[in-house]
Design a protein around this motif. Sequence first.
Motif, short mmCIF file in Angstrom:
data_model
loop_
_atom_site.label_atom_id
_atom_site.label_comp_id
_atom_site.label_asym_id
_atom_site.label_seq_id
_atom_site.Cartn_x
_atom_site.Cartn_y
_atom_site.Cartn_z
N ARG A 21 55.73 -15.75 39.55
CA ARG A 21 55.44 -17.13 39.14
C ARG A 21 54.45 -17.79 40.09
O ARG A 21 53.57 -18.54 39.66
CB ARG A 21 56.74 -17.94 39.07
CG ARG A 21 57.56 -17.60 37.87
CD ARG A 21 58.79 -18.45 37.78
NE ARG A 21 59.61 -18.07 36.62
CZ ARG A 21 60.83 -18.49 36.41
NH1 ARG A 21 61.42 -19.29 37.28
NH2 ARG A 21 61.48 -18.10 35.33
N ALA A 22 54.58 -17.51 41.37
CA ALA A 22 53.61 -18.06 42.33
C ALA A 22 52.22 -17.50 42.06
O ALA A 22 51.23 -18.22 42.12
CB ALA A 22 54.05 -17.73 43.76
N PHE A 23 52.14 -16.22 41.72
CA PHE A 23 50.86 -15.60 41.39
C PHE A 23 50.25 -16.23 40.14
O PHE A 23 49.06 -16.54 40.09
CB PHE A 23 51.05 -14.09 41.19
CG PHE A 23 49.84 -13.40 40.64
CD1 PHE A 23 48.75 -13.15 41.44
CD2 PHE A 23 49.80 -13.01 39.31
CE1 PHE A 23 47.64 -12.52 40.94
CE2 PHE A 23 48.69 -12.37 38.80
CZ PHE A 23 47.60 -12.13 39.62
N ASP A 25 50.88 -19.20 38.92
CA ASP A 25 50.53 -20.59 39.20
C ASP A 25 49.21 -20.70 39.96
O ASP A 25 48.48 -21.66 39.81
CB ASP A 25 51.64 -21.29 39.99
CG ASP A 25 52.87 -21.53 39.13
OD1 ASP A 25 52.74 -21.51 37.88
OD2 ASP A 25 53.96 -21.75 39.70
N GLU A 26 48.89 -19.70 40.78
CA GLU A 26 47.62 -19.73 41.51
C GLU A 26 46.44 -19.45 40.61
O GLU A 26 45.35 -19.91 40.85
CB GLU A 26 47.64 -18.68 42.63
CG GLU A 26 48.53 -19.04 43.78
CD GLU A 26 48.56 -17.96 44.83
OE1 GLU A 26 47.80 -16.98 44.69
OE2 GLU A 26 49.31 -18.10 45.79
N GLY A 27 46.61 -18.69 39.54
CA GLY A 27 45.52 -18.26 38.68
C GLY A 27 44.69 -19.39 38.09
O GLY A 27 43.49 -19.42 38.27
N GLN A 29 44.24 -22.44 38.95
CA GLN A 29 43.54 -23.26 39.94
C GLN A 29 42.25 -22.60 40.36
O GLN A 29 41.22 -23.26 40.47
CB GLN A 29 44.43 -23.49 41.16
CG GLN A 29 45.64 -24.34 40.86
CD GLN A 29 46.58 -24.43 42.04
OE1 GLN A 29 46.40 -23.76 43.04
NE2 GLN A 29 47.61 -25.25 41.93
N SER A 30 42.25 -21.29 40.56
CA SER A 30 41.02 -20.62 40.96
C SER A 30 40.04 -20.56 39.80
O SER A 30 38.84 -20.59 40.01
CB SER A 30 41.33 -19.22 41.50
OG SER A 30 41.89 -18.43 40.47
N ARG A 31 40.52 -20.47 38.57
CA ARG A 31 39.62 -20.45 37.41
C ARG A 31 38.98 -21.80 37.20
O ARG A 31 37.85 -21.89 36.77
CB ARG A 31 40.39 -20.04 36.16
CG ARG A 31 40.80 -18.60 36.17
CD ARG A 31 41.51 -18.22 34.90
NE ARG A 31 42.22 -16.96 35.08
CZ ARG A 31 43.40 -16.70 34.60
NH1 ARG A 31 44.05 -17.60 33.91
NH2 ARG A 31 43.98 -15.54 34.82
#
Length: 65
Positions: A21-23, A25-27, A29-31
Motif C-alpha cells: 500500500r505504501a508503494f 500510494d507513492e506511485g 505522486q511521482s506521476r
Amino acid sequence: MANNQAPQGNNDPAGSTQMFRAFVDEGPQSRQAAPAASSGPRIGLIVGIVAAVVIVAAVAWLALK
C-alpha cells in the motif's frame, strides 16, 4: 526490525500488505510531478522558436530595406 512475537518461519502478511500500500500510494505522486516538470522545456522551446522567427524577420526586413 524483527518481529519477536511471531514464531520463526511465519511471514506476516499484514507487513507485506502495508508495504504494498505504501508503494501504491507513492506511485501517483511521482506521476503527477512528471508532467509539471516537462512543461518547463516546452515553454522554453516555444520561446526559442518565437525568438528565432523574430530574429529572422528582423534580418529579412533589414536586408530588404
